[in-house]
Design an enzyme around this catalytic site. Sequence first.
Site, short mmCIF file in Angstrom:
data_model
loop_
_atom_site.label_atom_id
_atom_site.label_comp_id
_atom_site.label_asym_id
_atom_site.label_seq_id
_atom_site.Cartn_x
_atom_site.Cartn_y
_atom_site.Cartn_z
N LYS A 254 0.82 -1.21 0.00
CA LYS A 254 0.00 0.00 0.00
C LYS A 254 0.85 1.26 0.00
CE LYS A 254 -3.95 -2.23 2.12
NZ LYS A 254 -3.49 -3.59 1.78
N PHE B 190 3.47 1.74 2.32
CA PHE B 190 4.10 2.02 3.62
C PHE B 190 5.59 1.65 3.62
CE2 PHE B 190 -0.43 1.39 4.72
CZ PHE B 190 -0.68 2.65 5.25
N GLY B 191 5.93 0.56 2.93
CA GLY B 191 7.34 0.19 2.81
C GLY B 191 8.12 1.27 2.08
N ASN C 299 9.47 -9.87 -4.77
CA ASN C 299 8.69 -8.64 -4.55
C ASN C 299 9.59 -7.53 -4.00
OD1 ASN C 299 6.29 -9.71 -5.40
ND2 ASN C 299 5.60 -10.30 -3.35
N TYR D 175 12.82 -2.56 -4.62
CA TYR D 175 14.07 -1.80 -4.46
C TYR D 175 14.55 -1.26 -5.81
CZ TYR D 175 14.31 -3.68 0.29
OH TYR D 175 14.05 -3.99 1.59
#
Lengths: 238, 238
Positions: B172, B174-175, B204, B209
């Site tokens: 969503k 947040f990462g 993923n 990254y």
Amino acid sequence: MAAAAEGPPPPSPAAIPETTVPEITPPRHPLFARIRLATIFDVPHLHKLIHQMATFERLTHLFTATEVSLAATLFPNPPPRPFTSFTVFILEVSPSPFPPTPQTDPNFSPILKTFHLDLPIEDTEKEVFRSGIGGDVVVAGFVLFFPNYPSFLAKPGFYIEDLFVREPYRKKGFGRMLFTAVGAQAAKMGYGRVEWVVLDWNVNAIQFYEQMGAEILPDWRVCRLTGEALESFAHLNI
Amino acid sequence: MAAAAEGPPPPSPAAIPETTVPEITPPRHPLFARIRLATIFDVPHLHKLIHQMATFERLTHLFTATEVSLAATLFPNPPPRPFTSFTVFILEVSPSPFPPTPQTDPNFSPILKTFHLDLPIEDTEKEVFRSGIGGDVVVAGFVLFFPNYPSFLAKPGFYIEDLFVREPYRKKGFGRMLFTAVGAQAAKMGYGRVEWVVLDWNVNAIQFYEQMGAEILPDWRVCRLTGEALESFAHLNI
């Protein structure tokens, strides 16, 4: 690796038949080695050593360090306590024993070791790496490390950024001496782990590390954000 | 990743034929997010988050952290200046806007962001991760990082040891928010590099990254000395 320079032990006298000409042990060449904490006065040597390492790793295109930037970042004023931030051990060698070395930090005593070599070392860069302490002392290598934090253990560790021995001094046990100094420091401080990375084509280094008790983790990959990609984060709308 | 939660833009009015029933934009669910520096009071949540991360990485056999050991090593007394040692950012979310957050460090202001989600998040562990600051604030993730030293650059950098978002909050954005907070901090401080490692099967994470501008370096391997192999160095004859 030290063992490689020592050769096999001489046969015991009982094993030598009387008709055999007694084997003459070749003269050994003692070389005295010392590991101490680096100071700002080591920066010119450190700069050259790091550049030699970049050359060895075929990564000179990433090398932008200067003596000034190394001094400012590795030896800030006031200096942090050793081992709490970026830390450098310098390896020096000398044909004569080292004079008593003052202990500058309560957590670390300089490490002395005598190597007995079959042949003297031909060091064509001796003058460039002559130590500022005078005499015939030459800087032969270094290790740069700093605290890391393996959170699963909830204990600090050390991360070894660089471990380098100059070419004429390789395969004689000096790398082992530097590596052992960091491992011993971590163990004495009760730290949980020492980590570093190695290039997968550097089979000599991998073999050396495995001999030292290290695991090589096959399934982790290093990720890096640097240069313009990193600088763009300064203006990024989070 | 935030974009994935947003959906395509509505068609412009001119593109809608008169016979079409006007599309109703579904109601969005705002969620307010905040990143702040962790304190010792976050330790119980941090301990659970690190354990969840060990479970995700299938590495619980390496997990020995306790609340006591985390508190002692991450929040020593006196505390080091933020960003000079082990540093944790905590991600909190709330259905209501956060009250003004005091800036506890001159180098860092808490980061606020509002997410508009298609569906409310079902968080079955809401009570376990309810924030100590009261209200409906819940801890959703964290990032743990510390200074490293890329010697070729002669500039400090950051090493990200852990970046973790709890399961209901994944995919969503947040990462991305947590990662961007570290990248932005490094960029603002003039640091040269952010590094971390990723498991090669975690496609993923690798994709995420790469989207963030990172390079994945294929030819470096992580080496580790730990446990009894490390402890033996305390008694090793260098």
